[in-house]
Design an enzyme around this catalytic site. Structure first.
Site, short mmCIF file in Angstrom:
data_model
loop_
_atom_site.label_atom_id
_atom_site.label_comp_id
_atom_site.label_asym_id
_atom_site.label_seq_id
_atom_site.Cartn_x
_atom_site.Cartn_y
_atom_site.Cartn_z
CE1 TYR A 84 -112.05 4.36 62.60
CE2 TYR A 84 -110.38 4.67 60.93
CZ TYR A 84 -111.38 3.91 61.51
OH TYR A 84 -111.69 2.67 60.99
CB SER A 92 -116.58 -1.05 56.09
OG SER A 92 -115.94 -1.62 57.21
NE ARG A 129 -119.55 -2.01 62.80
CZ ARG A 129 -119.61 -3.32 62.64
NH1 ARG A 129 -120.67 -3.89 62.12
NH2 ARG A 129 -118.62 -4.08 63.05
N1 LIG Z 1 -114.07 -0.86 59.20
C1 LIG Z 1 -114.14 -0.96 60.51
O1 LIG Z 1 -115.22 -1.15 61.08
C2 LIG Z 1 -112.87 -0.82 61.30
C3 LIG Z 1 -112.88 -1.02 62.70
C4 LIG Z 1 -111.67 -0.90 63.39
C5 LIG Z 1 -110.50 -0.60 62.73
N2 LIG Z 1 -110.53 -0.38 61.37
C6 LIG Z 1 -109.27 -0.04 60.62
O2 LIG Z 1 -108.31 -1.03 60.93
C7 LIG Z 1 -107.10 -0.40 61.34
C8 LIG Z 1 -106.35 -1.29 62.28
O3 LIG Z 1 -107.11 -1.50 63.48
P1 LIG Z 1 -106.38 -1.74 64.86
O4 LIG Z 1 -105.53 -0.58 65.21
O5 LIG Z 1 -107.40 -2.20 65.83
O6 LIG Z 1 -105.44 -2.99 64.43
P2 LIG Z 1 -104.29 -3.83 65.05
O7 LIG Z 1 -103.06 -3.57 64.24
O8 LIG Z 1 -104.79 -5.24 65.11
O9 LIG Z 1 -104.09 -3.35 66.55
C9 LIG Z 1 -103.35 -2.21 66.87
C10 LIG Z 1 -102.93 -2.33 68.32
O10 LIG Z 1 -102.02 -3.42 68.40
C11 LIG Z 1 -100.77 -2.96 68.90
N3 LIG Z 1 -99.71 -3.60 68.10
C12 LIG Z 1 -99.66 -3.71 66.75
N4 LIG Z 1 -98.56 -4.34 66.36
C13 LIG Z 1 -97.88 -4.67 67.49
C14 LIG Z 1 -96.66 -5.34 67.72
N5 LIG Z 1 -95.89 -5.80 66.72
N6 LIG Z 1 -96.26 -5.52 69.01
C15 LIG Z 1 -97.03 -5.05 70.03
N7 LIG Z 1 -98.20 -4.39 69.87
C16 LIG Z 1 -98.62 -4.19 68.60
C17 LIG Z 1 -100.77 -1.46 68.65
O11 LIG Z 1 -99.96 -0.79 69.59
P3 LIG Z 1 -98.69 0.10 69.08
O12 LIG Z 1 -99.26 1.30 68.37
O13 LIG Z 1 -98.00 0.43 70.37
O14 LIG Z 1 -97.87 -0.77 68.18
C18 LIG Z 1 -102.23 -1.11 68.84
O15 LIG Z 1 -102.55 -0.95 70.21
C19 LIG Z 1 -107.56 0.94 61.94
O16 LIG Z 1 -106.53 1.91 61.96
C20 LIG Z 1 -108.66 1.31 60.98
O17 LIG Z 1 -108.09 1.89 59.81
C21 LIG Z 1 -111.69 -0.49 60.66
#
Ligand SMILES: NC(=O)c1ccc[n+]([C@@H]2O[C@H](COP(=O)([O-])OP(=O)(O)OC[C@H]3O[C@@H](n4cnc5c(N)ncnc54)[C@H](OP(=O)(O)O)[C@@H]3O)[C@@H](O)[C@H]2O)c1
Length: 306
Positions: free
Chosen positions: A52, A148, A119
């Site tokens: 990350y 994962s 992965r």
């Molecule tokens: N295992 C894997 O392959 C894998 C892959 C990807 C991710 N992950 C994990 O999953 C976690 C979450 O992933 P993600 O960040 O893609 O998830 P997410 O929470 O679905 O998306 C985050 C995005 O959504 C926006 N957002 C969230 N809540 C919001 C709200 N209430 N209103 C408006 N915008 C909102 C955030 O912007 P703001 O910051 O401005 O709120 C950010 O741009 C990662 O941090 C990581 O730990 C794992």
């Protein structure tokens, strides 16, 4: 904050966790506020990965944790490894041990509560991974293990060689990413939705008491964007808004609650780095959707049922 018995281990983990994939964009002071806000909400679980921000997310987290009001031992800290950017996957013993060592240094901690294989690696040798896990556990560097984006047979194959139980499988899952349940609902049909792409991973995880962690809970497609307030999904946003108004929360809380309503006791990994959004999204952990509300949202996302 609701908690879940993580992988049936007795670990009392918050139903929503803080994912720090996007923390590399923050200053240490901003990251400290995110950690403190999460702790105030009852979030005790953090998810990172060595890749990350090229490692910078973990580095910022490590520096911020030193300034935060929460101690390391009040948190469960998880990281992932096995992806080598630009080259792809490497589950060799040497790489996995180096991945953990790198994360311990960046996060500024002596041990990881859990370490996941990020992965599946086509070239994985379960016995070699077992050696790596044994060494990481006996040295005290990792307490628990998981995977994962693995399918059930990949879990079985790896598990057969290990001395530790795989407790966690982190998968993309959310209202607009429901392949893992769609095909099961279309069993015995001939339509495209009856195609089983990934194995019965939800049923498998429930049977084996593995915790599914839902990554990118608000995204649609493959990092195409989020569905919240997205004009591409008017029906879904309207249905979420109706429930949000009734329950005096935001649509994002409804989207969180929709995942948590599933009886698999899925843990939701929230990715926001905005403390206000974090509180709004985490509020979904205190909302219980009825069966009908759950299906209404499923339909509003464009799904049908036999
Ligand atoms: N295992 C894997 O392959 C894998 C892959 C990807 C991710 N992950 C994990 O999953 C976690 C979450 O992933 P993600 O960040 O893609 O998830 P997410 O929470 O679905 O998306 C985050 C995005 O959504 C926006 N957002 C969230 N809540 C919001 C709200 N209430 N209103 C408006 N915008 C909102 C955030 O912007 P703001 O910051 O401005 O709120 C950010 O741009 C990662 O941090 C990581 O730990 C794992």
């Amino acid at each position: 904050m609701k908690t879940i018995n993580l992988g049936n281990s007795g670990i009392d983990a918050s139903a929503v966790a803080l994912g720090i994939m996007r923390m590399d964009a923050l200053s240490v002071d901003q990251a400290t506020k995110v950690i403190d806000s999460a702790a105030a909400l009852g979030i005790n679980y953090v998810d990172s990965a060595d890749i990350y921000g090229g490692g910078q997310s973990s580095t910022i987290f490590g520096a911020a944790l030193k300034k935060a009001s929460v101690n390391r031992d009040q948190l469960y800290i998880q990281s992932k490894g096995g992806i080598v950017p630009g080259k792809r996957y490497d589950f060799s013993k040497q790489h996995l041990i180096e991945a953990v060592n790198g994360e311990l240094e960046r996060l500024g901690v002596d041990y990881l509560d859990s370490f996941l294989l990020h992965r599946p690696d086509a070239l994985m040798e379960p016995e070699e991974i077992a050696e790596a896990f044994d060494e990481l556990q006996t040295s005290g560097k990792v307490r628990h293990f998981g995977v994962s984006n693995f399918n059930p047979l990949q879990v079985d194959m790896l598990q057969a060689a290990l001395n530790q139980r795989l407790m966690i499988n982190q998968l993309q899952f959310g209202i607009m990413h429901t392949g893992a349940i769609d095909f099961g609902l279309h069993t015995n049909m001939h339509d495209d939705r009856s195609i089983n792409h990934d194995g019965e991973i939800i049923e498998y995880s429930r049977l084996h008491k593995m915790t599914i962690q839902a990554w990118s809970p608000y995204q649609y497609g493959n990092f195409a964007g989020i569905f919240l307030d997205n004009p591409k999904f008017p029906e879904l946003n309207a249905a979420m808004q109706t429930l949000a108004d009734e329950k005096h929360v935001t649509k994002s809380a409804i989207a969180t609650a929709w995942i948590l309503r599933h009886p698999a006791h899925i843990q939701v990994i929230l990715g926001t780095m905005n403390p206000t959004h974090l509180a709004e999204n985490a509020a979904g952990a205190d909302i219980d959707l009825t069966r009908q509300e759950w299906y209404d949202i499923y339909f509003a996302a464009g799904n049908d049922l036999p």
